[in-house]
Write an enzyme that holds these catalytic residues in place. Sequence first.
Site, mmCIF file in Angstrom:
data_model
loop_
_atom_site.group_PDB
_atom_site.id
_atom_site.type_symbol
_atom_site.label_atom_id
_atom_site.label_comp_id
_atom_site.label_asym_id
_atom_site.label_seq_id
_atom_site.Cartn_x
_atom_site.Cartn_y
_atom_site.Cartn_z
ATOM 1 N N ARG A 56 0.853 -1.199 0.000
ATOM 2 C CA ARG A 56 0.000 0.000 0.000
ATOM 3 C C ARG A 56 0.882 1.240 0.000
ATOM 4 O O ARG A 56 1.779 1.359 0.841
ATOM 5 C CB ARG A 56 -0.863 0.051 1.269
ATOM 6 C CG ARG A 56 -1.948 -0.949 1.311
ATOM 7 C CD ARG A 56 -3.023 -0.569 2.301
ATOM 8 N NE ARG A 56 -2.561 -0.234 3.637
ATOM 9 C CZ ARG A 56 -3.358 0.134 4.619
ATOM 10 N NH1 ARG A 56 -4.657 0.240 4.401
ATOM 11 N NH2 ARG A 56 -2.888 0.411 5.810
ATOM 12 N N THR B 225 -1.360 7.534 -0.385
ATOM 13 C CA THR B 225 -2.674 7.348 -1.039
ATOM 14 C C THR B 225 -3.404 6.101 -0.548
ATOM 15 O O THR B 225 -4.618 5.976 -0.736
ATOM 16 C CB THR B 225 -2.510 7.194 -2.557
ATOM 17 O OG1 THR B 225 -1.773 5.984 -2.809
ATOM 18 C CG2 THR B 225 -1.755 8.359 -3.163
ATOM 19 N N ASP C 138 0.146 -3.939 12.353
ATOM 20 C CA ASP C 138 0.602 -4.265 11.000
ATOM 21 C C ASP C 138 0.921 -5.765 10.934
ATOM 22 O O ASP C 138 1.874 -6.238 11.558
ATOM 23 C CB ASP C 138 1.844 -3.433 10.664
ATOM 24 C CG ASP C 138 2.203 -3.558 9.196
ATOM 25 O OD1 ASP C 138 2.224 -2.543 8.501
ATOM 26 O OD2 ASP C 138 2.468 -4.706 8.746
ATOM 27 N N ASP D 223 4.453 -6.788 9.624
ATOM 28 C CA ASP D 223 5.512 -6.470 10.594
ATOM 29 C C ASP D 223 5.506 -7.458 11.749
ATOM 30 O O ASP D 223 6.559 -7.903 12.218
ATOM 31 C CB ASP D 223 5.330 -5.052 11.152
ATOM 32 C CG ASP D 223 5.610 -3.989 10.089
ATOM 33 O OD1 ASP D 223 5.957 -4.370 8.949
ATOM 34 O OD2 ASP D 223 5.480 -2.791 10.407
HETATM 35 C C1 PRP Z 1 -1.327 -4.884 4.279
HETATM 36 C C2 PRP Z 1 -2.193 -6.135 4.342
HETATM 37 C C3 PRP Z 1 -2.981 -6.059 3.061
HETATM 38 C C4 PRP Z 1 -3.195 -4.578 2.914
HETATM 39 C C5 PRP Z 1 -4.603 -4.285 3.351
HETATM 40 O O1 PRP Z 1 -0.269 -5.067 3.440
HETATM 41 O O2 PRP Z 1 -1.447 -7.310 4.461
HETATM 42 O O3 PRP Z 1 -2.317 -6.576 1.934
HETATM 43 O O4 PRP Z 1 -2.261 -3.922 3.777
HETATM 44 O O5 PRP Z 1 -4.907 -2.959 3.154
HETATM 45 P P1 PRP Z 1 -6.002 -2.450 2.108
HETATM 46 O O6 PRP Z 1 -7.206 -3.296 2.297
HETATM 47 O O7 PRP Z 1 -6.195 -1.030 2.528
HETATM 48 O O8 PRP Z 1 -5.420 -2.565 0.731
HETATM 49 P P2 PRP Z 1 0.874 -3.969 3.204
HETATM 50 O O9 PRP Z 1 0.522 -3.108 2.054
HETATM 51 O O10 PRP Z 1 1.161 -3.268 4.495
HETATM 52 O O11 PRP Z 1 2.104 -4.841 2.738
HETATM 53 P P3 PRP Z 1 2.956 -5.930 3.540
HETATM 54 O O12 PRP Z 1 2.085 -7.146 3.726
HETATM 55 O O13 PRP Z 1 4.102 -6.187 2.628
HETATM 56 O O14 PRP Z 1 3.362 -5.334 4.859
HETATM 57 N N1 URA Z 2 -2.600 -3.667 7.011
HETATM 58 C C1 URA Z 2 -2.288 -4.173 8.223
HETATM 59 O O1 URA Z 2 -1.324 -4.932 8.346
HETATM 60 N N2 URA Z 2 -3.025 -3.802 9.281
HETATM 61 C C2 URA Z 2 -4.072 -2.982 9.176
HETATM 62 O O2 URA Z 2 -4.717 -2.690 10.202
HETATM 63 C C3 URA Z 2 -4.400 -2.461 7.911
HETATM 64 C C4 URA Z 2 -3.645 -2.823 6.843
#
Ligand code: PRP
Ligand code: URA
Length: 209
Positions: free
Chosen positions: A104, A108, A200, A203
């Site tokens: 993400r 944005t 997160d 993380d």
């Molecule tokens: C997180 C999560 C989803 C997304 C959800 O991933 O694992 O993929 O955010 O958010 P949305 O519904 O608003 O799109 P992130 O983009 O943080 O990537 P990561 O898993 O690599 O940390």
């Molecule tokens: N992605 C995450 O990992 N946690 C949230 O709460 C939203 C998006």
Amino acid sequence: MNNVTIFDHPLVMHKLAILRNKETTGKQFRELVEELTMLMTFEAFKDMPTIKVLVETPLESTYQYMVDNKSVAIIPILRAGLGMVNGVQALFPTSRVGFIGLYRDKVTLNPCEYYCKLPDNITSGISVILDPMLATGGSAVAAIDLLKCNGAKRIKLMNIIASPVGIEKVHSIHPDVQIYCASVDRQLNDDGYILPGLGDAGDRLYGTK
Ligand code: PRP
Ligand code: URA
């Protein structure tokens, strides 16, 4: 919400409560994500087609029913969806696994694609997209778009925690996709995080910031 199945089984709620706790260690967190996914998979695939087979017991022949493992495509959204793969594979050991890399944008909140590798069986079988968090819904919609563009017809979306706006977004664009989750939480905060949520997911799974 007809297209959402919420698993409010006491065991699921118990594990989710531990998962949310900020004191839960990375090892516990990974184990819980896997266990929750396995519990949800059991129920989410109860509409799966079965094949009639003849089995020889030590005493006689009998017709029984089996599933076709190879018709299942597991599609984790990187990174956090990776933590759910073993939970599905425990039940479908010879399923195929594809990967969709999305992150993400911090400002944005729109999803940015950086990787896509999908198995052939998405066109004929059932694809299950895995991501612990359905927040704005942008990542899930992008993943479903990609699967459909590549010929997928039967798609399930499995999350651990979903938000009301995320569900609304997925269903307004892809009403045919059933969502399975352990909880629908209250709302998003200004940074797009789910409240109360679990923080997160990527993380906490992988110990990064
Ligand atoms: C997180 C999560 C989803 C997304 C959800 O991933 O694992 O993929 O955010 O958010 P949305 O519904 O608003 O799109 P992130 O983009 O943080 O990537 P990561 O898993 O690599 O940390
Ligand atoms: N992605 C995450 O990992 N946690 C949230 O709460 C939203 C998006």
